[in-house]
Write a protein that holds these residues in place. Structure first.
Motif, PDB file in Angstrom:
ATOM      1  N   LYS A 221       2.082 -32.787 -29.679  1.00 48.29           N
ATOM      2  CA  LYS A 221       3.393 -33.234 -29.115  1.00 48.29           C
ATOM      3  C   LYS A 221       3.373 -34.717 -28.857  1.00 48.29           C
ATOM      4  O   LYS A 221       4.166 -35.263 -28.506  1.00 48.29           O
ATOM      5  CB  LYS A 221       3.267 -32.704 -27.703  1.00 48.29           C
ATOM      6  CG  LYS A 221       3.369 -31.259 -27.333  1.00 48.29           C
ATOM      7  CD  LYS A 221       3.463 -30.678 -26.092  1.00 48.29           C
ATOM      8  CE  LYS A 221       3.503 -29.123 -26.105  1.00 48.29           C
ATOM      9  NZ  LYS A 221       3.349 -28.567 -24.705  1.00 48.29           N
TER      10      LYS A 221
ATOM     11  N   TYR B   6      14.693 -20.660 -27.844  1.00 46.54           N
ATOM     12  CA  TYR B   6      14.021 -21.801 -28.239  1.00 46.54           C
ATOM     13  C   TYR B   6      15.124 -23.060 -28.010  1.00 46.54           C
ATOM     14  O   TYR B   6      14.424 -24.180 -27.588  1.00 46.54           O
ATOM     15  CB  TYR B   6      13.649 -21.747 -29.438  1.00 46.54           C
ATOM     16  CG  TYR B   6      13.333 -22.941 -30.348  1.00 46.54           C
ATOM     17  CD1 TYR B   6      12.068 -23.555 -30.221  1.00 46.54           C
ATOM     18  CD2 TYR B   6      14.251 -23.719 -31.245  1.00 46.54           C
ATOM     19  CE1 TYR B   6      11.674 -24.712 -30.625  1.00 46.54           C
ATOM     20  CE2 TYR B   6      13.887 -24.808 -31.710  1.00 46.54           C
ATOM     21  CZ  TYR B   6      12.451 -25.540 -31.581  1.00 46.54           C
ATOM     22  OH  TYR B   6      12.159 -26.787 -31.893  1.00 46.54           O
ATOM     23  N   ILE B   7      16.432 -22.834 -28.222  1.00 47.97           N
ATOM     24  CA  ILE B   7      17.109 -24.133 -27.970  1.00 47.97           C
ATOM     25  C   ILE B   7      17.280 -24.445 -26.489  1.00 47.97           C
ATOM     26  O   ILE B   7      17.234 -25.669 -26.128  1.00 47.97           O
ATOM     27  CB  ILE B   7      18.631 -23.753 -28.705  1.00 47.97           C
ATOM     28  CG1 ILE B   7      18.613 -23.523 -30.113  1.00 47.97           C
ATOM     29  CG2 ILE B   7      19.531 -24.827 -28.260  1.00 47.97           C
ATOM     30  CD1 ILE B   7      18.191 -24.859 -30.998  1.00 47.97           C
TER      31      ILE B   7
ATOM     32  N   LYS C   9      15.099 -23.823 -24.186  1.00 49.32           N
ATOM     33  CA  LYS C   9      13.970 -24.318 -23.841  1.00 49.32           C
ATOM     34  C   LYS C   9      13.681 -25.892 -24.267  1.00 49.32           C
ATOM     35  O   LYS C   9      13.238 -26.823 -23.527  1.00 49.32           O
ATOM     36  CB  LYS C   9      12.845 -23.699 -24.322  1.00 49.32           C
ATOM     37  CG  LYS C   9      12.504 -22.181 -23.504  1.00 49.32           C
ATOM     38  CD  LYS C   9      11.258 -21.454 -24.006  1.00 49.32           C
ATOM     39  CE  LYS C   9      10.072 -22.010 -23.540  1.00 49.32           C
ATOM     40  NZ  LYS C   9       8.957 -21.368 -23.992  1.00 49.32           N
ATOM     41  N   LYS C  10      14.232 -26.133 -25.585  1.00 43.34           N
ATOM     42  CA  LYS C  10      14.268 -27.432 -26.077  1.00 43.34           C
ATOM     43  C   LYS C  10      15.138 -28.256 -25.227  1.00 43.34           C
ATOM     44  O   LYS C  10      14.734 -29.612 -24.858  1.00 43.34           O
ATOM     45  CB  LYS C  10      14.610 -27.557 -27.515  1.00 43.34           C
ATOM     46  CG  LYS C  10      14.339 -28.798 -28.307  1.00 43.34           C
ATOM     47  CD  LYS C  10      14.733 -28.459 -29.648  1.00 43.34           C
ATOM     48  CE  LYS C  10      14.385 -29.841 -30.439  1.00 43.34           C
ATOM     49  NZ  LYS C  10      14.665 -29.734 -32.005  1.00 43.34           N
ATOM     50  N   GLN C  11      16.283 -27.776 -24.736  1.00 41.44           N
ATOM     51  CA  GLN C  11      17.200 -28.753 -24.091  1.00 41.44           C
ATOM     52  C   GLN C  11      16.762 -28.996 -22.846  1.00 41.44           C
ATOM     53  O   GLN C  11      16.832 -30.135 -22.190  1.00 41.44           O
ATOM     54  CB  GLN C  11      18.610 -27.979 -23.987  1.00 41.44           C
ATOM     55  CG  GLN C  11      19.457 -27.761 -25.236  1.00 41.44           C
ATOM     56  CD  GLN C  11      19.720 -29.021 -25.869  1.00 41.44           C
ATOM     57  OE1 GLN C  11      20.196 -30.031 -25.108  1.00 41.44           O
ATOM     58  NE2 GLN C  11      19.740 -29.131 -27.051  1.00 41.44           N
TER      59      GLN C  11
ATOM     60  N   TYR D 297       7.455 -38.668 -25.445  1.00 36.56           N
ATOM     61  CA  TYR D 297       6.639 -37.878 -24.779  1.00 36.56           C
ATOM     62  C   TYR D 297       5.310 -38.867 -24.364  1.00 36.56           C
ATOM     63  O   TYR D 297       4.914 -39.552 -25.046  1.00 36.56           O
ATOM     64  CB  TYR D 297       5.949 -36.907 -25.826  1.00 36.56           C
ATOM     65  CG  TYR D 297       4.861 -35.818 -25.469  1.00 36.56           C
ATOM     66  CD1 TYR D 297       5.201 -34.809 -24.310  1.00 36.56           C
ATOM     67  CD2 TYR D 297       3.531 -36.168 -25.481  1.00 36.56           C
ATOM     68  CE1 TYR D 297       4.337 -34.055 -23.774  1.00 36.56           C
ATOM     69  CE2 TYR D 297       2.760 -35.349 -24.905  1.00 36.56           C
ATOM     70  CZ  TYR D 297       2.945 -34.350 -23.956  1.00 36.56           C
ATOM     71  OH  TYR D 297       2.138 -33.538 -23.611  1.00 36.56           O
TER      72      TYR D 297
ATOM     73  N   GLU E 164       5.768 -36.799 -30.469  1.00 40.57           N
ATOM     74  CA  GLU E 164       7.326 -36.485 -30.073  1.00 40.57           C
ATOM     75  C   GLU E 164       7.903 -37.793 -29.444  1.00 40.57           C
ATOM     76  O   GLU E 164       7.384 -38.449 -28.753  1.00 40.57           O
ATOM     77  CB  GLU E 164       7.464 -35.375 -29.262  1.00 40.57           C
ATOM     78  CG  GLU E 164       7.074 -34.089 -29.942  1.00 40.57           C
ATOM     79  CD  GLU E 164       7.273 -32.755 -29.036  1.00 40.57           C
ATOM     80  OE1 GLU E 164       7.504 -32.883 -27.925  1.00 40.57           O
ATOM     81  OE2 GLU E 164       6.799 -31.606 -29.682  1.00 40.57           O
TER      82      GLU E 164
ATOM     83  N   LYS F  67      13.458 -29.095 -21.998  1.00 35.62           N
ATOM     84  CA  LYS F  67      12.330 -30.127 -22.111  1.00 35.62           C
ATOM     85  C   LYS F  67      12.998 -31.384 -22.317  1.00 35.62           C
ATOM     86  O   LYS F  67      12.650 -32.492 -22.071  1.00 35.62           O
ATOM     87  CB  LYS F  67      11.450 -29.835 -23.352  1.00 35.62           C
ATOM     88  CG  LYS F  67      10.247 -30.591 -23.606  1.00 35.62           C
ATOM     89  CD  LYS F  67       9.762 -30.122 -25.097  1.00 35.62           C
ATOM     90  CE  LYS F  67       8.577 -30.971 -25.304  1.00 35.62           C
ATOM     91  NZ  LYS F  67       7.670 -30.535 -26.463  1.00 35.62           N
ATOM     92  N   ILE F  68      13.940 -31.537 -23.447  1.00 35.76           N
ATOM     93  CA  ILE F  68      14.605 -32.855 -23.596  1.00 35.76           C
ATOM     94  C   ILE F  68      15.142 -33.598 -22.252  1.00 35.76           C
ATOM     95  O   ILE F  68      15.238 -34.730 -21.920  1.00 35.76           O
ATOM     96  CB  ILE F  68      15.806 -32.671 -24.512  1.00 35.76           C
ATOM     97  CG1 ILE F  68      15.263 -32.309 -26.026  1.00 35.76           C
ATOM     98  CG2 ILE F  68      16.703 -33.870 -24.490  1.00 35.76           C
ATOM     99  CD1 ILE F  68      16.268 -32.147 -27.080  1.00 35.76           C
TER     100      ILE F  68
END
Length: 492
Positions: free
Chosen positions: A437, A262-263, A265-267, A443, A440, A269-270
């Protein structure tokens, strides 16, 4: 370094599967070990039950024979009692006339009740002749063992009864099982010379497990087998501690791995959002900069006669673009401070009705879309920061103008001690998959390579942060229209 999410996911999946398989194998081995331990405990319990049963049964047939004459030889004593007629006679006499009257650590006194002439004469060990042999049976024989140690010649015997009391054996076995917290479904199979003699507690179904006892009391070619079955619940209950630790460990490992995914994928995405933001903000900044450059070029090259009207036009154009740049920079800076304590609200009590009207009036001058305002009271008081709350509501109206339909409606009303402000438009540009989303940071609703509407993805994030700092909430309501609902506390 570009992150390959598929490879990472495959690696984590292999680790998760390996962990589950390892825990399954470990628990299976633990299960089989507990199963063998349970079978051993049942074997021991059954052997102990038979030992107890035969020990108790032997007490009923226990016989003690001793002589009060210290001069008799042990060989003569044994030969004497071997005589069936004598042994039977003494047993008969003992049953009829002999009882111990006193026991102590130093002396034991006995008496014979003589029937001849009804004379009762007490006899002590010193008075007993060589011919006198005393026979005790059952509990008296057992109790007298410690008290006849002073007699040199004594023999104790126990006889095994051919008849098995199955009910008694079953009661003893149940006690042993209860002591070990074992629950069984079982039956006893009594075999003589490998032939089935009797089945006690016979079951209709065939029981899967069998125990052959290890008892020295049973006669040769005779046995009492135990057929049984047990529930796996016993083993699971015994393994509850190990199973709990195994499950906790597995969940912890799997949870950490998926949290890592998850981290990652989040990184990723960021990183994508950051690149998209840079592209958008660059595009947004490029337009006013280009416009200002064109105005300056026009003033310097295409206005040789120094026409005042043209100069004012170019200057006005430049000022407008500079104001636009300033607003964008201001929004970005404000967004950077939204999650810090640096942003302090200057709260003052305002009437929301004229406040919202003034915001709507500003947008009615720059758009051809119809904007209506509906309210059921002329006065709704609320403590707010005028600057930040105006920006928050303006962002929602601006989005409705950019992305909504041709009709925009604002509603302001009080219900159940809450102030509700709805910004509604008849557009439907937000997909259901994007609803969570859109608030966010950075986004933007994806439109491919189409850049027909400018923006850099901080408007709704900014609005949500400002509303939360006013102790309110904002949500998207989807029906036939798109509705952004602001809910504020009503303290009046």
């Amino acid at each position: 370094m570009k992150l390959n999410t598929k490879k990472i996911f495959a690696f984590i999946s292999i680790i998760v599967i390996s962990t589950i398989c390892l825990q399954f194998y470990w628990n299976y081995k633990n299960f089989t070990a507990n199963e063998e331990r349970l079978k051993n405990e049942i074997q021991i319990a059954y052997d102990n039950s038979l030992e107890i049963y035969f020990d108790e049964a032997s007490k009923e047939t226990f016989i003690s024979v001793f002589s009060t004459d210290s001069t008799v030889q042990i060989e003569d004593f044994i030969e004497k009692i071997k005589t069936d007629s004598f042994f039977g006679k003494k047993l008969k006499e003992q049953k009829k006339s002999f009882t111990p009257i006193k026991e102590s650590t130093t002396d034991m006194s006995f008496k014979f009740e003589e029937t001849e002439n009804n004379i009762k004469k007490p006899i002590t060990p010193k008075d007993v002749k060589v011919k006198d042999i005393i026979v005790l049976k059952g509990k008296k024989a057992i109790d007298s063992i410690g008290g006849i140690e002073q007699f040199p010649n004594k023999i104790t015997m126990s006889f095994v009864n051919d008849t098995i009391k199955y009910k008694t054996l079953d009661s003893i076995f149940k006690t042993e099982l209860h002591r070990k917290n074992i629950v069984l479904n079982y039956e006893f199979n009594h075999l003589k010379k490998d032939s089935l003699f009797y089945i006690y507690l016979k079951k209709e179904e065939k029981l899967p497990f069998k125990i052959k006892p290890n008892s020295t009391y049973l006669k040769p070619n005779e046995t009492i087998n135990l057929n049984y079955e047990y529930s796996n619940k016993i083993l699971i209950k015994r393994m509850s501690g190990e199973l709990t630790l195994s499950i906790i460990f597995s969940i912890a490992v799997i949870g950490c791995l998926f949290f890592l995914l998850y981290i990652i994928k989040k990184q990723k995405k960021i990183d994508e959002i950051k690149n998209d933001f840079i592209n958008n903000i660059t595009h947004e900044f490029k337009t006013p900069i280009t416009t200002i450059a064109v105005a300056l070029e026009g003033m310097s090259k295409f206005n040789p006669e120094n026409d005042t009207i043209k100069n004012e036009k170019y200057i006005s154009m430049s000022f407008n673009q500079l104001n636009k740049l300033e607003n964008m920079v201001e929004k970005i800076l404000e967004t950077a401070t939204l999650n810090t304590n640096e942003l302090q609200l200057n709260l003052e009590e305002i009437n929301l009705i004229p406040f919202v009207k003034s915001i709507i009036k500003k947008y009615q001058n720059i758009t051809d879309k119809q904007i209506d305002f509906i309210f059921n009271t002329d006065k709704i008081l609320f403590k707010a920061d005028l600057f930040y709350l105006e920006n928050a509501i303006s962002n929602l109206i601006d989005n409705a103008i950019k992305y909504g339909g041709n009709f925009i409606e604002l509603n302001c009303y009080v219900i159940e001690k809450k102030i509700i402000i709805d910004i509604k438009d008849n557009g439907n540009s937000i997909l259901k998959s994007q609803e969570k989303k859109i608030f966010e940071k950075f986004y933007r609703v994806p439109k491919g390579n189409i850049h027909d509407v400018k923006g850099y993805g901080i408007g709704l994030y900014y609005t949500k942060s400002i509303i939360q700092k006013h102790n309110g909430t904002i949500e998207l309501i989807r029906n036939n229209n798109t509705i952004f609902r602001i809910t504020l506390p009503n303290e009046h």
